[in-house]
Every structure is written in structure tokens, then in C-alpha cells.
Write a protein that holds these residues in place. Structure first.
Motif, PDB file in Angstrom:
ATOM      1  N   ARG A   1      34.800  35.664  40.723  1.00 22.03           N
ATOM      2  CA  ARG A   1      34.005  35.794  39.488  1.00 22.03           C
ATOM      3  C   ARG A   1      32.513  35.918  39.815  1.00 22.03           C
ATOM      4  N   ARG A   2      32.048  35.152  40.796  1.00 25.22           N
ATOM      5  CA  ARG A   2      30.640  35.206  41.199  1.00 25.22           C
ATOM      6  C   ARG A   2      30.305  36.567  41.793  1.00 25.22           C
ATOM      7  N   TRP A   3      31.186  37.111  42.635  1.00 25.20           N
ATOM      8  CA  TRP A   3      30.945  38.423  43.242  1.00 25.20           C
ATOM      9  C   TRP A   3      30.898  39.519  42.189  1.00 25.20           C
ATOM     10  N   VAL A   4      31.817  39.451  41.240  1.00 26.04           N
ATOM     11  CA  VAL A   4      31.853  40.463  40.173  1.00 26.04           C
ATOM     12  C   VAL A   4      30.593  40.354  39.312  1.00 26.04           C
TER      13      VAL A   4
ATOM     14  N   VAL B   1      38.776  44.427  40.684  1.00 23.82           N
ATOM     15  CA  VAL B   1      38.546  43.919  39.324  1.00 23.82           C
ATOM     16  C   VAL B   1      37.889  44.980  38.455  1.00 23.82           C
ATOM     17  N   VAL B   2      36.836  45.596  38.968  1.00 21.76           N
ATOM     18  CA  VAL B   2      36.030  46.502  38.153  1.00 21.76           C
ATOM     19  C   VAL B   2      36.684  47.868  37.993  1.00 21.76           C
ATOM     20  N   THR B   3      37.101  48.465  39.084  1.00 20.03           N
ATOM     21  CA  THR B   3      37.603  49.838  39.044  1.00 20.03           C
ATOM     22  C   THR B   3      39.099  49.903  38.751  1.00 20.03           C
ATOM     23  N   GLU B   4      39.862  49.064  39.417  1.00 21.89           N
ATOM     24  CA  GLU B   4      41.314  49.107  39.270  1.00 21.89           C
ATOM     25  C   GLU B   4      41.793  48.370  38.019  1.00 21.89           C
TER      26      GLU B   4
ATOM     27  N   ALA C   1      37.383  43.052  46.578  1.00 20.68           N
ATOM     28  CA  ALA C   1      37.713  42.212  45.431  1.00 20.68           C
ATOM     29  C   ALA C   1      37.024  42.738  44.172  1.00 20.68           C
ATOM     30  N   VAL C   2      35.749  43.068  44.292  1.00 16.91           N
ATOM     31  CA  VAL C   2      34.997  43.603  43.151  1.00 16.91           C
ATOM     32  C   VAL C   2      35.609  44.929  42.712  1.00 16.91           C
ATOM     33  N   HIS C   3      35.933  45.776  43.652  1.00 17.71           N
ATOM     34  CA  HIS C   3      36.533  47.078  43.337  1.00 17.71           C
ATOM     35  C   HIS C   3      37.841  46.899  42.574  1.00 17.71           C
TER      36      HIS C   3
END
Length: 97
Positions: A37-40, A15-18, A11-13
Motif C-alpha cells: 500500500r505504501r509503494w502504491v 496493483v495499478v496496471t493489472e 508489486a505497483v505494476h
């Protein structure tokens, strides 16, 4: 519901990378927005901040000094206005002859 670390990382990947939106990732992976949102946010908090160039820190110092001077000037103006208001209030409270 327990969510695996692999799913959180994915999920983080996403949002952040993709560059996907949190809503897209939530729909894709079937998890809630608050959790993603919390994980990011946790991931971003764990990242080392980029090193700042000396010119950036010098520019920041100059900006801080300018802002502090502006704050001091505005506080002086505020104090002067307070005194002026107090003066005019006293003048208006006096009985007129």
C-alpha cells in the motif's frame, strides 16, 4: 528484510496496471500489505495530475462559490438558533409570579 526496487515496481505494476488487489499481490509476491500500500501510494503521489480543462476549473469555481454561500447561510441559521436558545433559557430562569 531488504526488498529490491524491481520487486517493488512489480508489486505497483500488478496493483495499478493489472488491476489486482493488494491482498492478491501480497500473496503472489510474499510481501506485507502495508508495504505494498505504501509503494502504491508513493507511486501515485509521484504521478503528474492530469491537466484540467478550463470548463472543469470554471465548474469547480462555481461549486466552491455555491458551497461558500451555503456555509454562510447555515452559519446564519446556527447563530439565530443560538440566540433563540439563549432567549428561552433566560425566560425559563426568571421567577414566575
Amino acid at each position: 528484510r531488504t526488498i529490491s526496487e524491481a520487486l517493488k515496481a512489480e508489486a505497483v505494476h500488478q496493483v495499478v496496471t493489472e488491476g489486482r488487489s493488494v491482498a492478491q499481490v501480497c500473496q503472489l509476491l510474499g510481501v506485507g500489505e502495508t508495504a505494498v500500500r505504501r509503494w502504491v501510494a508513493r507511486w501515485r503521489g509521484q504521478q503528474d495530475p492530469p491537466d484540467r480543462a478550463p470548463t472543469q476549473t470554471q465548474a469547480d469555481r462555481q461549486k466552491i462559490m455555491a458551497l461558500e454561500a451555503e456555509v454562510a447561510r447555515l452559519e446564519e441559521e446556527r447563530d439565530l438558533l443560538k440566540k433563540s436558545i439563549a432567549f428561552f433559557v433566560r425566560e425559563n430562569d426568571r421567577p414566575r409570579r
